[in-house]
Design a protein around this motif. Structure first.
Motif, short mmCIF file in Angstrom:
data_model
loop_
_atom_site.label_atom_id
_atom_site.label_comp_id
_atom_site.label_asym_id
_atom_site.label_seq_id
_atom_site.Cartn_x
_atom_site.Cartn_y
_atom_site.Cartn_z
N ARG A 25 0.82 -1.20 0.00
CA ARG A 25 0.00 0.00 0.00
C ARG A 25 0.86 1.25 0.00
N ALA A 35 -1.10 2.29 -9.44
CA ALA A 35 -2.25 1.82 -8.66
C ALA A 35 -3.52 1.85 -9.50
N TYR A 36 -3.70 2.90 -10.29
CA TYR A 36 -4.88 2.97 -11.14
C TYR A 36 -4.86 1.87 -12.20
N ARG A 39 -5.64 -1.50 -10.57
CA ARG A 39 -7.07 -1.57 -10.23
C ARG A 39 -7.93 -1.73 -11.48
N ARG A 40 -7.60 -0.99 -12.54
CA ARG A 40 -8.38 -1.09 -13.78
C ARG A 40 -8.20 -2.46 -14.41
N GLY A 42 -7.62 -5.26 -12.81
CA GLY A 42 -8.40 -6.20 -12.01
C GLY A 42 -9.87 -6.16 -12.39
N TRP A 364 -6.35 8.72 -12.05
CA TRP A 364 -5.75 8.08 -10.89
C TRP A 364 -5.73 8.98 -9.67
#
Length: 365
Positions: A25, A35-36, A39-40, A42, A364
């Motif tokens: 994290r 991170a964006y 996440r995208r 996933g 993001w």
């Protein structure tokens, strides 16, 4: 009165809650773009799994027995007798992934698809694997519809931008009215008109097939010229209607920004109108068109079924129709899965590339 200081324990607990709990994290907080993207990606995997699952159960619930269709075909060719034991039918069911209940079939299909890239044998070209049948048709669809879609997009953007920039002029009015009249005309209707005019009335272009049957497929100039000649009418039917649609949408995006202050300022600086159009006006309205174009490219794997059927073109559309007629579940699922994968992947790439195309987009943050 003075406010009391919060207890030390409470301050320490509060500070612990606001700090990242793990090294992962902490790394993600320092790299928001990564991170964006993670996440995208996933979300993309979940969407892909859900869409493939829905497609599988939808086609499996269609009434009909493809093995019985295969047996009837073999009987007609005198290579199968009804008196043969049920072991033959059982072997075919296992080979086509139709043995067991529907959930075991789904798990087997998902395992073969993800781990091995195997769709199973194709019923319309048994025992050829379904993925081989699809790959044989794929280049024709990409060559016809892919090139036609790119050409229609480029022409539509250019003509639509000029029509919006020169609104009120005769050329702009003609292009706009033609687009309104023809943008929603079906592809196959235009294809019928083109066939009647150029194939039957004038006799200058062929009406069916993808190349001259007297030629052998290869990289020779004769074969390439034949492919271009035979693909001109079906490609033109897609380009004409697609261009009118892009003209309307581009003009609609261009007109509202013509009165913006930055365009007035650019004109006051003495910049040439063509430079203002291409570097300022068009740049601020092409972003939605790039998004729509990326999504539309994903749909070319479906093929334009009616156009390919009309011209007897050996693309994915023709393969899909043939597979549906014979309940070839493996080929149907292969074409559908490829369409799902292409559309979702196009959307994913657009989400990742939009911040690079437009610095105002910062997903993001």
């Amino acid at each position: 009165m003075t406010a009391e200081a919060p207890p030390v324990a409470a301050v320490e607990e509060s500070s612990k809650d606001t700090t990242p709990k793990t090294a992962v994290r902490a790394w993600l907080s320092r790299h928001p773009l990564a991170a964006y993207a993670i996440r995208r990606f996933g979300i993309y995997l979940v969407e892909l799994w859900g869409a493939l699952t829905i497609a599988f159960f939808f086609f499996r619930l269609i009434p009909g027995d493809p093995i019985r269709t295969l047996m009837q075909t073999l009987e007609q060719n005198y290579v199968y007798n009804q008196q043969v034991s049920a072991e033959v039918i059982g072997r075919y069911r296992a080979e086509f992934g139709l043995d067991g209940n529907i959930f075991s079939q789904y798990l087997k299909h998902l395992k073969n698809l993800v781990l091995e890239g195997d769709l199973g044998p194709s019923l319309i070209a048994y025992p050829t694997p379904a993925q081989d049948v699809i790959l044989q048709s794929l280049p024709w669809t990409i060559g016809l519809l892919g090139v036609s879609a790119v050409l229609a997009w480029v022409l539509g953007i250019v003509i639509g931008a000029i029509a919006g920039w020169r609104r009120g002029k005769l050329g702009s009015a003609v292009a706009t009215n033609l687009s309104i009249a023809l943008a929603h005309v079906p592809f196959f209707f235009v294809a019928l008109i083109l066939v009647y005019v150029f194939a039957y009335s004038l006799g200058v272009l062929p009406a069916r097939s993808a190349y001259d049957s007297n030629l052998s497929p290869g990289l020779s100039l004769d074969f390439i010229g034949s492919v271009l000649k035979y693909g001109l009418l079906p490609g033109l039917s897609v380009v004409v209607i697609g261009t009118f649609g892009w003209i309307l949408s581009t003009r609609m995006l261009m007109i509202p920004i013509l009165g913006e202050d930055y365009l007035v300022y650019a004109e006051a600086k003495g910049l040439k109108p063509w430079r203002i159009l291409t570097r300022y006006a068009l740049r601020n309205c092409y972003l939605p068109q790039v998004t729509a174009f990326g999504i539309s490219l994903g749909f070319i794997f479906n093929g334009n079924v009616l156009v390919e059927q009309l011209f007897n073109y050996p693309g994915l559309g023709t393969t899909l129709v043939t597979a549906i007629r014979q309940l070839d579940f493996n080929t149907i699922l292969g074409v559908t899965d490829m369409a799902i994968f292409s559309v979702l992947t196009a959307v994913l790439l657009l989400d990742l590339l939009l911040p690079l195309l437009d610095p105002r987009v910062k997903y993001w943050k």
